[in-house]
Design a protein around this motif. Structure first.
Motif, short mmCIF file in Angstrom:
data_model
loop_
_atom_site.label_atom_id
_atom_site.label_comp_id
_atom_site.label_asym_id
_atom_site.label_seq_id
_atom_site.Cartn_x
_atom_site.Cartn_y
_atom_site.Cartn_z
N PHE A 132 0.05 -0.84 -5.59
CA PHE A 132 -1.04 -1.37 -4.77
C PHE A 132 -2.39 -0.97 -5.35
O PHE A 132 -3.28 -1.79 -5.53
CB PHE A 132 -0.93 -0.88 -3.33
N PHE A 133 -2.53 0.32 -5.64
CA PHE A 133 -3.85 0.71 -6.12
C PHE A 133 -4.13 0.11 -7.48
O PHE A 133 -5.28 -0.19 -7.81
CB PHE A 133 -3.99 2.24 -6.16
N PRO A 167 -4.39 8.08 -5.48
CA PRO A 167 -4.64 7.42 -6.75
C PRO A 167 -5.74 8.09 -7.57
O PRO A 167 -5.81 7.89 -8.78
CB PRO A 167 -5.04 6.00 -6.37
N ALA A 222 -6.78 7.79 -11.50
CA ALA A 222 -7.94 6.92 -11.66
C ALA A 222 -9.05 7.62 -12.45
O ALA A 222 -9.72 7.01 -13.28
CB ALA A 222 -8.46 6.47 -10.30
N ASP A 223 -9.20 8.93 -12.22
CA ASP A 223 -10.24 9.65 -12.93
C ASP A 223 -9.94 9.75 -14.43
O ASP A 223 -10.83 9.62 -15.26
CB ASP A 223 -10.42 11.05 -12.34
N PHE A 260 -5.41 -3.16 -6.70
CA PHE A 260 -6.73 -2.96 -6.11
C PHE A 260 -7.77 -2.72 -7.21
O PHE A 260 -8.86 -3.29 -7.20
CB PHE A 260 -6.66 -1.76 -5.17
N TYR A 261 -7.41 -1.86 -8.15
CA TYR A 261 -8.33 -1.51 -9.24
C TYR A 261 -8.67 -2.76 -10.05
O TYR A 261 -9.84 -3.06 -10.36
CB TYR A 261 -7.65 -0.48 -10.14
N PRO A 277 0.80 -1.22 0.00
CA PRO A 277 0.00 0.00 0.00
C PRO A 277 0.84 1.28 0.00
O PRO A 277 2.00 1.26 0.40
CB PRO A 277 -0.80 -0.10 1.29
N LEU A 278 0.19 2.35 -0.41
CA LEU A 278 0.80 3.68 -0.54
C LEU A 278 1.82 3.73 -1.65
O LEU A 278 2.61 4.65 -1.73
CB LEU A 278 1.41 4.15 0.78
N ILE A 280 -0.40 7.42 -3.02
CA ILE A 280 -1.11 8.08 -1.92
C ILE A 280 -2.39 8.74 -2.41
O ILE A 280 -3.41 8.71 -1.73
CB ILE A 280 -0.16 9.10 -1.25
#
Lengths: 514, 555
Positions: free
Chosen positions: A413-414, A495, A499-500, A417-418, A408-409, A493
């Protein structure tokens, strides 16, 4: 002249000149123009320019391409104007195109910064690598914007031919030559598969235009699907080769290991992203109403890719090979997102590819530096005591490795996650669990490198102090590394920033302009 | 549903309106900032790094104590909540809150970290050592305070990195192996939890139309089919079971504890094991009440196996640190038993025992660290007769050890007693077997104490130096807590109770489970403990007391 053409068209004249929307392809033009200009200028100037000139030129070209892309982004995201096709429906200009243009341009810029000192160190200085990189990137952008299977093929070839040369760029390393030959032979094979796949799809649907294929498939029910399915399979072979999906991955470790390290960085980031762009364009937008046919194949490919990538990475000793196998594992993660076949899945894949581009560029930048003169010091043991010798470099590598492990961070990680989110939304829970387990397996590998850098220094202190030069961190590579670290942490930190964009960059399928 | 949701929401709103100091955010941010500040200090000045590290952890500790004084006793919901959107497109927010269950774990974290930082001086590279510890503190605080599943997972997973570097960089002989094992075991557990968390959020979205990772929202909606909830619970349970650790998944623990540097062991045992048990209470029971009652027999059985197994294995260890490590397996088994008894007393005991175990095992590891500084060994066989050379340390060791055994009058007894009395009505035979664990605890600890401290010291042990003032100052607050919580646990229990009561009501409303009337009334447990805690007596008697009180619960 435009008005005349319009008037002629209105009068029902069949002789309509293809209208070229030059604005639409500005990022592409900037890269190709930059490449040609670089070659021409360097051929005309007799004296060797100041050090770093070529790299600076490449970075500026990429900056130009990014600026052009930003302008395009504004246009395609504007609801009043929106996405559009260009060149008689051969290209689609949408958020997806722009996203990949930016991604590829950024990768070129960062790889060029790393290459700058590398070429000088290896006595290979010259404009060729930069020109080829720009051309190859342009090919990648063509793949991302293609709305026609033939254009996909064109883009793939532009991308690949430049890459074959780049892989063999190191004249004095036999591994480099070997990797170029291997890549070329296998790559040519895969291109042939792709081309045959295009032919079969054309045979089944009567068109190579993605919009028309989609329209045909939604309006007609094929009596026998054999031709189409064979076409899918061959297309998947061709594109699977480029993204390094198992079982079409066998070239990856050898080529990644043999190619000059900055080239490997480019290969793992830009070329992989471009291949995924084509995969998403073709399968997500054009073949989406046959998803039940190709999704199971992608499922199997994803599982194989993740498992083989993770497991074989663990048993390597050469860091470049480790990263090659781990890149296979990451390709598997992106395939998980493709498999979801939803907008979130595509957005997840985009996020993943962007995040991965930075991690892998940073990782190979470190590998380039640690490789030292000769580009050969790539054994795990060459990283012993790096934390004591070069604490900042070791810390940067740690950030990239932890990000690849999905801690994470960090951006990685994100990204995971996505992707897992997309899989969960599509109810592919088994795939999600397999993916996370392989992530843990490959974490072992990243930790192993970290262990070597930080904790294995004690015994090796002697020979590190005496036998070898201290790893140098030249300016260009330093900038590249700093950018990659900053991005990896920032996106880790916050994302939402990327992501947008990824969410708004899901490809659209437009029918060709009349 | 509305009746439960309403007070929680009201509390949230009431606190959101007042422009108070965001103390919970500060509890996470200040240590993290401290770690950043340390990165900027020069490595050549370890005393400066030490000052920053200790200072920041002391500030955090003081804030956690202040938080306890501000805590509203009768409020069962979350307090001091603060919520800010973080990743909007996924409904993820920076969402913190504290209730009776997490409050004392936060305070424990706040207290143990400065003690560990002051009590143990690293042998090299003070700067990074301090920075990693502060980062670890931020992560632990994050786990205990998070009310957002994503934020929780981030904190739960991020603690691995500093602990990995602490074990690998400052640990003993097999440190690299232990660090790797620790990281991979925990990460594998978390992998399943991540899938569960994500699946939970998306299933919640499918049912309600809102994509959110808000713990309270998801838990109160309970928009899951029964079997789905069970699968998801298993995903969480694996992660927590590894972290606790519960019996077959415990093998990383002895290695990690033994190889970690002293401060690492203190934090690992004192705080990080609680991430698992806390996770069970906060997430396992709250999110999946029905699935938790479904899985309870298995988990309780494993917990009880852990109690007995941990105690027996601890008894045969040759290495003091390994012995304490296995004793943790046994103690955590008690907490699991209390948690999955689903009674007010069992849960209260479980939460209290988390704190108790943190204090007493943290203190034990600190003492062992002091011992190692002097003798450079943890081997029981090479230590002898230390009592004569170091009477003060022996006395301190005795108190801490008795607390770990569960002697009445000291903190360990209160927790274990509540757990046994709370689990007896719902898990009778498990409670009976667990009682033997208390006896076994006395066996291995007293036996080890005898071998190390009694007898005549040989040459090497005769020159053993007694505790210094600094060491005494580190142990003093822990000793005070051990005695205070043993004699007068009411201030703690009355804060834990409302939150536990609310959780049990939540479980009862959403599953077939009903709490037996015996334990429902039972806040009287606090009074029972009082008179029992008159004097310190022999450990054997303490065991009998433990066994007898278990028996009384039956009537």
């Amino acid at each position: 002249m435009t008005s005349t053409a319009a008037v002629l068209a209105q009068q029902g004249d069949l002789l309509v000149k293809p209208e070229v929307e030059w604005v639409a392809i500005t990022p592409l033009l900037v890269l190709v123009g930059g490449s040609l200009l670089l070659l021409t200028l360097s051929a005309l100037t007799t004296r060797r320019p100041r050090r770093g000139t070529y790299a600076l030129f490449t970075v500026l070209t990429c900056a130009g391409a990014i600026i052009a892309s930003v302008a395009l982004w504004d246009r395609v995201q504007d609801p009043a104007r929106g996405e559009f096709t260009a060149l008689v429906g051969a290209l689609t200009i949408d958020g997806f195109t722009v996203f990949f243009s930016v991604l590829i341009a950024l990768s070129i810029a960062l790889a060029a910064l790393v290459a700058d000192d590398y070429l000088r160190r290896e006595d290979l200085e010259g404009p060729e690598l930069y020109a080829l990189m720009l051309l190859s990137g342009a090919g990648g952008i063509v793949m991302a914007m293609a709305n026609d299977l033939i254009v996909v093929f064109l883009g793939l070839e532009i991308l690949s031919i430049a890459l074959y040369v780049m892989a063999g760029m190191h004249l004095r390393r036999v591994e480099s030559q070997e990797s170029a030959i291997k890549y070329f032979v296998l790559g040519a094979f895969s291109s042939a598969f792709l081309l045959y796949g295009i032919a079969l799809v054309y045979g089944a649907t009567g068109s190579t235009n993605l919009s028309e294929i989609a329209a045909f498939l939604s309006q007609n029910v094929l009596e026998s699907e054999g031709l189409l399915l064979a076409g899918f399979a061959l297309l998947l072979v061709g594109l699977g080769f480029k993204v390094a999906a198992v079982p079409f991955h066998v070239w990856t470790p050898d080529v990644y290991q043999g190619a000059p390290s900055p080239v490997t960085a480019f290969m793992a980031s830009a070329s992989k992203a471009a291949a995924f762009a084509a995969l998403l364009r073709v399968f997500f937008s054009a073949f989406s109403n046959h998803a039940s046919d190709w999704r199971p194949i992608i499922w199997v490919l994803a599982v194989l890719t993740m498992v083989v990538g993770a497991v074989l990475a663990v048993v390597q000793r050469d860091v470049k090979r480790m990263l090659a196998y781990s890149s296979i594992n990451h390709a598997g993660f992106s395939l998980v997102a493709v498999h979801a076949n939803t907008e979130r899945g595509v957005a997840g894949a985009l996020f993943y590819l962007l995040a991965y581009a930075f991690m892998v560029l940073g990782s190979f930048a470190v590998v380039t530096l640690v490789g030292r003169r000769g580009d050969a010091a790539h054994d795990v043991d060459d990283y012993r005591g790096l934390a004591r010798e070069r604490p900042v470099l070791a810390l940067a590598f740690t950030v990239f490795l932890l990000s690849q492990a999905g801690v994470p961070l960090t951006a990685g990680f994100f990204a995971k996650f996505y992707v897992i989110g997309a899989a969960a939304e599509a109810e592919s829970y088994a795939l999600a669990v397999i993916a996370m387990v392989t992530a843990v397996i490959s974490a072992f590998l990243y930790l192993r490198i970290i262990v070597t850098m930080y904790f294995a220094g004690d015994e090796a202190e002697g020979d590190a102090a005496t036998g070898r030069h201290r790893v140098a961190i030249p300016f260009g590579a330093g900038v590249s590394l700093a950018a990659a670290v900053a991005f990896t942490l920032l996106i880790g930190i916050l994302p939402g920033l990327v992501a947008d964009f990824a969410r708004d960059a899901v490809p659209v399928l437009l029918s060709a302009a009349p | 549903m509305g009746s439960l949701l309403a007070p929680a929401l009201l509390a949230t709103e009431a606190h959101a309106e007042s422009p108070e100091f965001p103390i919970l955010t500060a509890l996470i941010v200040i240590p993290a900032l401290g770690a950043l500040a340390l990165a900027l200090t020069p490595a050549s000045r370890p005393e400066l790094s030490r000052l920053v590290g200790v200072g920041m952890s002391l500030v955090t500790g003081a804030m956690s104590v202040y938080l306890m004084t501000q805590f509203v006793i009768d409020e069962p919901g979350f307090q001091e909540t603060s919520k800010h959107s973080w990743i909007e497109s996924f409904g993820i927010s920076w969402n913190l809150g504290v209730d009776g269950i997490s409050l004392f774990l936060v305070v424990l974290t706040g207290i143990l970290f400065p003690l560990a930082l002051i009590g143990v001086k690293p042998h090299h590279d003070t700067k990074s050592y301090m920075a990693w510890l502060l980062l670890l503190e931020a992560g632990c605080m994050g786990v205990f305070l998070a009310l957002d599943l994503f934020l929780f997972f981030v904190a739960f997973e991020i603690v691995l990195v500093p602990m990995y570097f602490l074990i690998g960089g400052w640990g003993y002989g097999e440190r690299v192996y232990a660090a790797l094992k620790f990281f991979l075991f925990t990460m594998l557990g978390s992998a399943f939890m991540l899938v569960s968390i994500i699946a939970l959020a998306f299933l919640h979205e499918r049912a309600t139309g809102v994509l959110t990772f808000d713990l309270v929202e998801i838990a109160e909606a309970q928009a899951l089919a029964e079997t789905t909830a069970r699968w998801l619970f298993l995903g969480f349970a694996v992660a927590f079971a590894v972290k606790c650790p519960i019996f077959p998944l415990h093998t990383w623990l002895p290695d990690a504890h033994t190889q970690a540097p002293t401060a690492g062991s203190v934090i690992l045992a004192g705080v990080m094991l609680k991430l698992g048990t806390y996770g069970f209470v906060r997430f396992g029971l709250y999110l999946f009440p029905e699935a938790a009652t479904w899985a309870a027999p298995v988990l309780v059985t494993l917990g009880v196996i852990g109690i007995i197994y941990g105690a027996i294995v601890a008894a045969v260890q040759r290495d003091l640190k390994r012995l304490v490590a296995y004793s943790s397996v046994a103690h955590l088994g008690f907490i699991v038993l209390g948690t999955f008894a689903f009674t007010s007393q069992g849960l209260q005991g479980g939460v209290l025992q988390m704190v108790n175990h943190g204090i007493s095992t943290g203190a034990l590891f600190l003492l062992l660290g002091m011992l190692y500084e002097r003798r450079h060994t943890y081997e029981i066989a090479s230590l002898r007769g230390l009592q004569r050379a170091a009477p003060v340390m022996a006395a301190v060791f005795t108190v801490v050890m008795m607390s770990s055994i569960g002697l009445p009058g000291l903190n360990g007894f209160v927790g274990e007693f509540l757990i046994l009395i709370g689990s007896f009505p719902t898990r009778r035979w498990w409670a009976v077997v667990a009682t033997f664990g208390v006896v076994l605890a006395a066996v291995y600890l007293l036996w080890a104490y005898q071998r190390v401290f009694h007898g005549d010291p040989d040459d090497e042990n005769a020159t053993f130096a007694d505790m210094t003032w600094r060491e005494g100052a580190v142990m003093a607050p822990l000793l005070a807590l051990i005695v205070f919580l043993g004699v007068f646990p009411r201030p703690v229990l009355e804060r834990i109770e409302p939150a536990v009561g609310r959780l049990i009501t939540h479980i009862e409303e959403r599953s077939d489970f009903t709490e037996p009337a015996v334990t429902r009334q039972g806040t009287g447990a606090v009074e029972v403990v009082g008179p029992a805690a008159v004097e310190e007596e022999g450990a054997e008697e303490a065991e009998e007391a433990g066994a007898e009180t278990g028996g009384e619960g039956e009537g």
